[in-house]
Design a protein around this motif. Structure first.
Motif, PDB file in Angstrom:
ATOM      1  N   TYR A   1     -88.701-118.259 -61.630  1.00 19.46           N
ATOM      2  CA  TYR A   1     -90.148-118.203 -61.742  1.00 19.46           C
ATOM      3  C   TYR A   1     -90.605-119.113 -62.888  1.00 19.46           C
ATOM      4  CZ  TYR A   1     -90.543-114.407 -58.418  1.00 19.46           C
ATOM      5  OH  TYR A   1     -90.523-113.656 -57.259  1.00 19.46           O
TER       6      TYR A   1
ATOM      7  N   ASP B   1     -87.912-111.909 -53.070  1.00 23.37           N
ATOM      8  CA  ASP B   1     -88.604-112.343 -54.290  1.00 23.37           C
ATOM      9  C   ASP B   1     -87.639-113.014 -55.265  1.00 23.37           C
ATOM     10  OD1 ASP B   1     -90.500-109.319 -54.120  1.00 23.37           O
ATOM     11  OD2 ASP B   1     -91.206-111.344 -53.617  1.00 23.37           O
TER      12      ASP B   1
ATOM     13  N   VAL C   1     -97.244-112.066 -51.929  1.00 22.52           N
ATOM     14  CA  VAL C   1     -97.164-111.179 -53.094  1.00 22.52           C
ATOM     15  C   VAL C   1     -98.437-110.358 -53.296  1.00 22.52           C
ATOM     16  CG1 VAL C   1     -95.618-112.825 -54.207  1.00 22.52           C
ATOM     17  CG2 VAL C   1     -98.049-112.832 -54.811  1.00 22.52           C
TER      18      VAL C   1
ATOM     19  N   MET D   1     -94.776-107.499 -61.552  1.00 20.14           N
ATOM     20  CA  MET D   1     -94.226-107.538 -60.199  1.00 20.14           C
ATOM     21  C   MET D   1     -93.727-106.148 -59.821  1.00 20.14           C
ATOM     22  SD  MET D   1     -92.157-111.156 -60.370  1.00 20.14           S
ATOM     23  CE  MET D   1     -90.940-110.538 -61.518  1.00 20.14           C
TER      24      MET D   1
ATOM     25  N   GLU E   1     -92.725-122.688 -54.512  1.00 17.89           N
ATOM     26  CA  GLU E   1     -93.918-122.143 -53.870  1.00 17.89           C
ATOM     27  C   GLU E   1     -94.830-121.460 -54.886  1.00 17.89           C
ATOM     28  OE1 GLU E   1     -93.206-119.080 -51.005  1.00 17.89           O
ATOM     29  OE2 GLU E   1     -92.009-117.851 -52.374  1.00 17.89           O
TER      30      GLU E   1
ATOM     31  N   ARG F   1     -92.562-120.167 -57.964  1.00 21.94           N
ATOM     32  CA  ARG F   1     -91.170-119.750 -57.895  1.00 21.94           C
ATOM     33  C   ARG F   1     -90.400-120.658 -56.956  1.00 21.94           C
ATOM     34  NH1 ARG F   1     -91.819-113.958 -54.654  1.00 21.94           N
ATOM     35  NH2 ARG F   1     -92.347-114.829 -52.611  1.00 21.94           N
TER      36      ARG F   1
ATOM     37  N   TYR G   1    -103.772-115.245 -55.281  1.00 20.79           N
ATOM     38  CA  TYR G   1    -102.396-114.875 -54.998  1.00 20.79           C
ATOM     39  C   TYR G   1    -101.920-115.453 -53.674  1.00 20.79           C
ATOM     40  CZ  TYR G   1    -103.105-111.314 -58.599  1.00 20.79           C
ATOM     41  OH  TYR G   1    -103.370-110.653 -59.779  1.00 20.79           O
TER      42      TYR G   1
ATOM     43  N   TRP H   1     -98.262-119.055 -61.818  1.00 21.63           N
ATOM     44  CA  TRP H   1     -96.829-118.877 -61.636  1.00 21.63           C
ATOM     45  C   TRP H   1     -96.425-119.473 -60.288  1.00 21.63           C
ATOM     46  CZ3 TRP H   1     -93.657-116.743 -65.319  1.00 21.63           C
ATOM     47  CH2 TRP H   1     -94.263-116.048 -66.370  1.00 21.63           C
TER      48      TRP H   1
ATOM     49  N   VAL I   1     -97.246-118.696 -56.466  1.00 20.57           N
ATOM     50  CA  VAL I   1     -97.227-117.239 -56.510  1.00 20.57           C
ATOM     51  C   VAL I   1     -98.609-116.689 -56.867  1.00 20.57           C
ATOM     52  CG1 VAL I   1     -96.250-115.215 -57.660  1.00 20.57           C
ATOM     53  CG2 VAL I   1     -94.792-117.190 -57.161  1.00 20.57           C
TER      54      VAL I   1
END
Length: 124
Positions: free
Chosen positions: A94, A90, A64, A83, A46, A38, A60, A36, A48
């Motif tokens: 996404y 945040d 996060v 999440m 960036e 975002r 990660y 993932w 995730v």
């Protein structure tokens, strides 16, 4: 070739939770590492989180870690992003990503396939 469709985004208050899902087409889903990314308004995309094809390895972003959990169900061709303790920062679109390459990358260029994205908005 794989096609990715995200769902589960929405509006949530700070401190709340959301679970994103990414449904993948194709019979070789279990061969792909998934992840993932975002992108917030006015900011660069960036990394995730990422997960290996087996689900045995995860990676990660520091921002996060401890709040988000990536998982996958190869029988359902789906990857998830749980999440928790969401913060206004945040807020972003996404994107679900996939690659056949080995290893878990954190750069956009490490991934070959991208979904259309799902909006997550966290209100303060």
């Amino acid at each position: 070739q794989v096609q990715l469709v995200e769902s589960g985004g929405g509006l949530v208050q700070a401190g709340g939770s959301l679970r994103l899902s990414c449904a993948a087409s194709g019979r070789t889903f279990s061969s792909y590492a998934m992840g993932w990314f975002r992108q917030a308004p006015g900011k660069e995309r960036e990394f995730v989180a990422a997960i290996s094809w087996s689900g045995g390895n995860t990676y990660y972003a520091d921002s996060v870690k401890g709040r988000f959990t990536i998982s996958r169900d190869n029988a359902k061709n789906t990857v998830y992003l749980e999440m928790n303790s969401l913060k206004p920062e945040d807020t972003a679109v996404y994107y679900c990503v996939a690659t056949l390459a080995s290893g878990l990358g954190f750069r956009s260029g490490d991934y070959d396939y991208w979904g259309q994205g799902t909006q997550v908005t966290v209100s303060s």
